[in-house]
Design a protein around this motif. Structure first.
Motif, PDB file in Angstrom:
ATOM      1  N   ASN A 195       1.102  -1.286   0.261  1.00 46.08           N
ATOM      2  CA  ASN A 195      -0.039   0.060  -0.018  1.00 46.08           C
ATOM      3  C   ASN A 195       0.198   0.825   0.204  1.00 46.08           C
ATOM      4  OD1 ASN A 195      -2.488  -1.544   0.451  1.00 46.08           O
ATOM      5  ND2 ASN A 195      -2.193  -1.700   2.605  1.00 46.08           N
ATOM      6  N   VAL A 196       0.817   2.322  -0.953  1.00 49.53           N
ATOM      7  CA  VAL A 196       1.854   3.513  -1.360  1.00 49.53           C
ATOM      8  C   VAL A 196       1.189   4.455  -1.498  1.00 49.53           C
ATOM      9  CG1 VAL A 196       3.571   3.812  -2.557  1.00 49.53           C
ATOM     10  CG2 VAL A 196       3.485   1.358  -1.831  1.00 49.53           C
ATOM     11  N   ARG A 197       1.163   5.807  -0.804  1.00 48.58           N
ATOM     12  CA  ARG A 197       0.973   6.977  -1.271  1.00 48.58           C
ATOM     13  C   ARG A 197       1.806   7.286  -2.080  1.00 48.58           C
ATOM     14  NH1 ARG A 197       1.396  11.906   1.221  1.00 48.58           N
ATOM     15  NH2 ARG A 197      -0.593  13.087   1.160  1.00 48.58           N
ATOM     16  N   LEU A 198       1.559   7.642  -3.162  1.00 50.17           N
ATOM     17  CA  LEU A 198       2.333   8.753  -4.243  1.00 50.17           C
ATOM     18  C   LEU A 198       2.309   9.738  -4.406  1.00 50.17           C
ATOM     19  CD1 LEU A 198       4.227   7.791  -7.421  1.00 50.17           C
ATOM     20  CD2 LEU A 198       2.767   7.374  -8.410  1.00 50.17           C
ATOM     21  N   GLN A 199       2.937  10.424  -4.604  1.00 49.94           N
ATOM     22  CA  GLN A 199       2.709  11.878  -4.511  1.00 49.94           C
ATOM     23  C   GLN A 199       3.715  13.325  -5.552  1.00 49.94           C
ATOM     24  OE1 GLN A 199       2.669  14.462  -0.553  1.00 49.94           O
ATOM     25  NE2 GLN A 199       4.447  15.366  -1.454  1.00 49.94           N
ATOM     26  N   ALA A 200       2.518  13.412  -6.353  1.00 52.89           N
ATOM     27  CA  ALA A 200       3.740  14.649  -7.428  1.00 52.89           C
ATOM     28  C   ALA A 200       3.266  15.707  -6.787  1.00 52.89           C
ATOM     29  CB  ALA A 200       3.032  13.832  -8.299  1.00 52.89           C
ATOM     30  N   VAL A 201       4.431  16.590  -6.694  1.00 53.43           N
ATOM     31  CA  VAL A 201       4.516  17.950  -6.383  1.00 53.43           C
ATOM     32  C   VAL A 201       4.871  18.898  -8.234  1.00 53.43           C
ATOM     33  CG1 VAL A 201       4.830  20.384  -5.550  1.00 53.43           C
ATOM     34  CG2 VAL A 201       4.215  17.713  -4.765  1.00 53.43           C
ATOM     35  N   PRO A 202       4.659  19.091  -8.797  1.00 53.86           N
ATOM     36  CA  PRO A 202       4.678  20.337 -10.019  1.00 53.86           C
ATOM     37  C   PRO A 202       5.853  22.062  -9.348  1.00 53.86           C
ATOM     38  CG  PRO A 202       2.560  19.493 -11.003  1.00 53.86           C
ATOM     39  CD  PRO A 202       2.992  19.260  -9.654  1.00 53.86           C
ATOM     40  N   ARG A 203       6.706  21.295  -9.732  1.00 56.02           N
ATOM     41  CA  ARG A 203       7.743  22.892  -9.615  1.00 56.02           C
ATOM     42  C   ARG A 203       8.561  23.587 -10.203  1.00 56.02           C
ATOM     43  NH1 ARG A 203       8.400  22.064  -4.352  1.00 56.02           N
ATOM     44  NH2 ARG A 203       9.610  23.923  -3.871  1.00 56.02           N
ATOM     45  N   GLY A 204       8.369  24.945 -10.266  1.00 54.64           N
ATOM     46  CA  GLY A 204       9.149  25.574 -11.479  1.00 54.64           C
ATOM     47  C   GLY A 204       9.910  26.101 -10.971  1.00 54.64           C
ATOM     48  N   GLY A 205      10.825  27.022 -11.722  1.00 56.11           N
ATOM     49  CA  GLY A 205      12.713  27.192 -11.604  1.00 56.11           C
ATOM     50  C   GLY A 205      13.042  28.579 -12.089  1.00 56.11           C
ATOM     51  N   TRP A 206      13.785  29.183 -11.201  1.00 55.78           N
ATOM     52  CA  TRP A 206      14.112  30.152 -11.462  1.00 55.78           C
ATOM     53  C   TRP A 206      15.699  30.758 -11.311  1.00 55.78           C
ATOM     54  CZ3 TRP A 206      10.807  30.311  -7.895  1.00 55.78           C
ATOM     55  CH2 TRP A 206      10.934  31.221  -6.668  1.00 55.78           C
ATOM     56  N   VAL A 207      16.459  30.929 -12.290  1.00 54.13           N
ATOM     57  CA  VAL A 207      18.513  30.910 -12.122  1.00 54.13           C
ATOM     58  C   VAL A 207      18.360  32.471 -10.960  1.00 54.13           C
ATOM     59  CG1 VAL A 207      20.189  32.123 -13.041  1.00 54.13           C
ATOM     60  CG2 VAL A 207      18.332  30.774 -14.059  1.00 54.13           C
ATOM     61  N   THR A 208      18.858  32.515 -10.205  1.00 53.96           N
ATOM     62  CA  THR A 208      19.229  33.814  -9.103  1.00 53.96           C
ATOM     63  C   THR A 208      20.996  34.554  -9.545  1.00 53.96           C
ATOM     64  OG1 THR A 208      20.204  32.069  -7.870  1.00 53.96           O
ATOM     65  CG2 THR A 208      17.875  32.277  -7.499  1.00 53.96           C
ATOM     66  N   GLY A 209      21.347  33.252 -10.464  1.00 59.87           N
ATOM     67  CA  GLY A 209      22.818  34.158 -10.389  1.00 59.87           C
ATOM     68  C   GLY A 209      24.290  33.019 -10.161  1.00 59.87           C
ATOM     69  N   PRO A 210      24.571  33.262 -10.377  1.00 55.64           N
ATOM     70  CA  PRO A 210      26.311  32.564 -10.442  1.00 55.64           C
ATOM     71  C   PRO A 210      25.862  32.174  -9.128  1.00 55.64           C
ATOM     72  CG  PRO A 210      27.174  34.634 -11.122  1.00 55.64           C
ATOM     73  CD  PRO A 210      25.926  34.708 -10.706  1.00 55.64           C
ATOM     74  N   HIS A 211      26.616  30.024  -9.828  1.00 54.89           N
ATOM     75  CA  HIS A 211      26.238  29.739  -8.262  1.00 54.89           C
ATOM     76  C   HIS A 211      27.772  30.149  -6.884  1.00 54.89           C
ATOM     77  CE1 HIS A 211      27.227  25.283  -5.553  1.00 54.89           C
ATOM     78  NE2 HIS A 211      25.587  25.538  -6.235  1.00 54.89           N
ATOM     79  N   PRO A 212      27.666  30.287  -6.440  1.00 58.86           N
ATOM     80  CA  PRO A 212      28.092  30.468  -4.535  1.00 58.86           C
ATOM     81  C   PRO A 212      30.072  29.649  -5.186  1.00 58.86           C
ATOM     82  CG  PRO A 212      26.444  29.297  -3.734  1.00 58.86           C
ATOM     83  CD  PRO A 212      26.142  29.735  -4.948  1.00 58.86           C
ATOM     84  N   GLU A 213      29.684  27.759  -5.344  1.00 54.25           N
ATOM     85  CA  GLU A 213      30.755  27.178  -4.956  1.00 54.25           C
ATOM     86  C   GLU A 213      31.797  27.724  -6.508  1.00 54.25           C
ATOM     87  OE1 GLU A 213      29.989  24.285  -3.487  1.00 54.25           O
ATOM     88  OE2 GLU A 213      29.234  24.315  -1.388  1.00 54.25           O
ATOM     89  N   ASN A 214      30.487  28.080  -7.861  1.00 60.70           N
ATOM     90  CA  ASN A 214      30.982  27.853  -8.811  1.00 60.70           C
ATOM     91  C   ASN A 214      30.694  28.520  -9.724  1.00 60.70           C
ATOM     92  OD1 ASN A 214      32.185  26.650 -11.269  1.00 60.70           O
ATOM     93  ND2 ASN A 214      31.594  25.007 -11.325  1.00 60.70           N
ATOM     94  N   PRO A 215      31.166  30.259  -9.759  1.00 62.18           N
ATOM     95  CA  PRO A 215      30.791  31.198 -10.757  1.00 62.18           C
ATOM     96  C   PRO A 215      30.046  30.578 -12.613  1.00 62.18           C
ATOM     97  CG  PRO A 215      32.223  31.506  -9.763  1.00 62.18           C
ATOM     98  CD  PRO A 215      32.846  29.936  -9.486  1.00 62.18           C
ATOM     99  N   SER A 216      30.896  29.230 -13.148  1.00 61.59           N
ATOM    100  CA  SER A 216      30.361  29.278 -13.812  1.00 61.59           C
ATOM    101  C   SER A 216      29.207  28.135 -14.108  1.00 61.59           C
ATOM    102  CB  SER A 216      31.664  28.195 -14.487  1.00 61.59           C
ATOM    103  OG  SER A 216      31.491  27.373 -14.482  1.00 61.59           O
TER     104      SER A 216
END
Length: 360
Positions: A189-210
């Motif tokens: 007996n399994v509860r399957l859950q799906a959550v659609p999500r949207g993403g946006w760019v915030t700038g360069p990664h702090p650990e790797n600017p590339s």
């Protein structure tokens, strides 16, 4: 994922945007990708088409046809199933089930199409229709998927397959670990859950600017399906320890679990050094032939390990339940990852060999 190498960060950034659980899995799989030395072997497809037009459907999502209708498994999902030797055997022997469950809310439809469950893994095939990604999400949209047991405990995801070539009709096949499932259960007996999500760019990664950093948010309330899936009780369990030593390091094969779709082997050892996370590279043969579908490496505990031991479990997605010949598991290398990321490695080559035989 603070200790990822530059290559790992780039790969993670260019991949479809996962949820937190999938990110953890992705990092683990990136780290041990070099261990995937075997190619999945597809067994012969079975002509089990319940609708005559199914064979012609190459890129089609089939909807529920109403009360009493039949839900056909999409052709893409069939290809995935038949590309996994263990799941292909379940398909051929008809120990799987075709589901006919869906939920629609906020213009989205989550549909469970196919499932198979045994003591080692649960495979669920499902689709999500109607997801339109607004333009403001310049990093794209993705679906965070979880599966839970009846008590709310999340099932560990082993691997996920996704086809998002048609963003409005996405197809998924996820494998989950069934470790810890009550062996007396008649169904999963399994509860399957799906959550659609949207993403946006915030700038360069702090650990790797590339590499670009990004944020995300849910696009709707969770879509939830409560599934009842027949659980196969065919299992062979070996818990008598077998010890092998090399390079001054003793390893113990502590558990082997063989089910119709997968074989899992747990090996424990004392870490050569405490400041690294250790993994091992396995190879498995049965009667001299390489067992297909190996390469993954999972953390495991509760297998009878001694105090201070590290344990790794290796799944092989092959249909070996009816095999009664000799097995040979060989660990060819230990790899210890340090805090410096993927490039910070200590490697110990050796030959730790475990030979045994099981009876169906």
């Amino acid at each position: 994922m603070n200790d990822m190498s530059e290559l790992e960060l780039a790969l993670a950034a260019s991949a479809p945007r996962p949820g937190a659980q999938f990110e953890t899995e992705l990092e683990t799989r990136l780290r041990v990708a070099y261990a995937a030395r075997h190619t999945l072997t597809a067994s012969q497809s079975k002509p089990r088409f319940r609708m005559t037009w199914r064979a012609a459907a190459v890129l089609i999502i089939v909807a529920v046809l109403g009360v009493g209708g039949v839900l056909a498994v999409s052709a893409i999902m069939q290809t995935w199933i038949q590309g996994d030797q263990g799941l292909s055997e379940a398909w051929r022997s008809e120990t799987d089930i075709e589901l006919n469950q869906s939920i629609t809310q906020d213009g989205l439809t989550l549909t469970a199409e196919w499932a198979n469950a045994d003591w080692n893994r649960l495979a669920i095939g499902f689709t999500l229709g109607g997801l339109v990604c607004p333009e403001r999400y310049d990093a794209g949209c993705y679906v965070a998927v979880t599966a839970q047991k009846e008590d709310g405990t999340p099932l560990e995801m082993l691997i996920g397959r996704a086809d998002e070539s048609d963003l409005n009709h996405r197809i998924y096949l996820y494998d989950y670990s069934m470790a810890g499932l009550d062996s007396s259960q008649a169904v999963a007996n399994v509860r399957l859950q799906a959550v659609p999500r949207g993403g946006w760019v915030t700038g360069p990664h702090p650990e790797n600017p590339s590499v670009e950093a990004w944020e995300h948010e849910p696009l709707s309330d969770p879509l939830v399906l409560n599934l009842s899936i027949p659980l196969s009780h065919d299992v062979r369990l070996i818990t008598d320890p077998i010890i092998a030593s090399d390079q001054g390091i003793a390893m113990t094969l502590r558990r082997v679990v063989v089910t119709p779709t997968q074989t899992r082997m747990a090996v424990c050892f004392a870490p050569p050094s405490a400041d690294r996370t250790w993994t091992a590279i396995p190879g498995l043969t049965a009667d001299g032939a390489v067992v297909a579908g190996g390469g993954a490496d999972l953390d495991v505990s509760g297998v009878g390990e001694s105090n201070g031991e590290t344990c790794r479990e290796f799944p092989f997605n092959a249909a070996m339940y009816d095999y009664d010949g000799p097995w040979r598991l060989m660990i060819s290398e230990l790899v210890g990852f340090g805090p410096g990321g993927g490039a910070d490695q200590q490697r110990i080559a050796g030959s730790w060999v475990f030979e045994f035989q099981t009876t169906p």
